[in-house]
Design an enzyme around this catalytic site. Structure first.
Site, mmCIF file in Angstrom:
data_model
loop_
_atom_site.group_PDB
_atom_site.id
_atom_site.type_symbol
_atom_site.label_atom_id
_atom_site.label_comp_id
_atom_site.label_asym_id
_atom_site.label_seq_id
_atom_site.Cartn_x
_atom_site.Cartn_y
_atom_site.Cartn_z
ATOM 1 C CB SER A 177 -0.960 0.017 1.184
ATOM 2 O OG SER A 177 -0.267 0.225 2.394
ATOM 3 C CE LYS B 262 -2.826 2.065 4.761
ATOM 4 N NZ LYS B 262 -2.522 1.160 3.698
#
Length: 183
Positions: A39, A80
Site C-alpha cells: 500500500s 499510511k
C-alpha cells in the site's frame, strides 16, 4: 570470594539497567516496525524495516504528508501518509489532490503515475463521499497509502483519531542497501 560476588553483582545491575533503558526506549520513544504489503509502494516496499518516533507527536501535531503508523480497526497497525488535517476539505479530481479548494502537488507519487498506462492512480472522490464528513473532524487525520489502487486507508476505514496514532516513520533501516529517511 566477596570480590567475585561484588563483581558479579555489578554486572547484574548493569545488565538490569541496560534492559530497563532498552525497554523504555522501545516502548515509549522509538520502535521498529515491518512494512507489510504494497500500500505504500514505491515509497516503502513490502518487508522494509522502519524506526518510528513514538514521542514526537507528544510535542507537535502531525503534518500533511507525514508517514505515520496507527492502530486500525481490527487490531492491526497500518502505515499510511497524512493527507488531511483537522478542518480540511479533501477531494481528488482528475488525479489531483485538492485541500480546501487548492490543488496540492504530491511529488512522492510521480514515479507511480509515470508507470501508469492510462487511467488514474487516485480515483475521483470527495471526503463526504467516503466518510460522510464535509471536513476532517477535530483531532482526526485523513490518510492514504501511496499505492492508491492497492491501499486500505481512510477511504475504507474513515478518519484516524489522534489517539490511535503510534508515531511517525523516521528511518528505513533495512534492507541495508536502502537505508534512508522515510519521506
Amino acid at each position: 570470594m566477596t570480590k567475585t560476588k561484588s563483581d558479579s553483582w555489578e554486572w547484574v545491575k548493569a545488565l538490569i539497567i541496560a534492559l530497563v533503558l532498552a525497554a523504555i526506549v522501545r516502548y515509549f520513544l522509538f520502535a521498529p516496525i515491518v512494512v507489510e504489503g504494497q500500500s505504500m509502494m514505491p515509497t516503502l516496499e513490502n518487508n522494509d524495516r522502519l524506526i518510528i518516533n513514538k514521542i514526537g507527536y507528544s510535542f507537535t501535531q502531525p503534518e500533511r504528508f507525514d508517514i505515520i503508523v496507527f492502530h486500525a480497526p481490527g487490531g492491526k497497525d497500518y502505515i499510511k501518509r497524512v493527507i488531511g488535517l483537522p478542518g480540511d476539505k479533501i477531494e481528488y479530481i482528475d488525479d489531483v489532490l485538492y485541500v480546501n479548494g487548492e490543488a496540492i502537488d504530491e511529488p512522492y507519487l510521480d514515479e507511480l503515475k509515470a508507470e501508469l498506462h492510462g487511467g488514474q492512480l487516485t480515483g475521483d472522490f470527495r471526503l463526504q463521499d467516503v466518510t460522510s464528513e464535509t471536513v476532517v473532524p477535530e483531532k482526526h487525520l485523513f490518510v492514504l497509502g501511496d499505492n492508491r489502487r492497492h491501499s486500505k486507508d481512510s477511504r475504507d476505514i474513515g478518519t484516524v483519531p489522534f489517539e490511535e496514532v503510534v508515531g511517525k516513520a523516521n528511518v528505513v533501516f533495512w534492507p541495508l542497501t536502502d537505508v534512508r529517511l522515510a519521506k
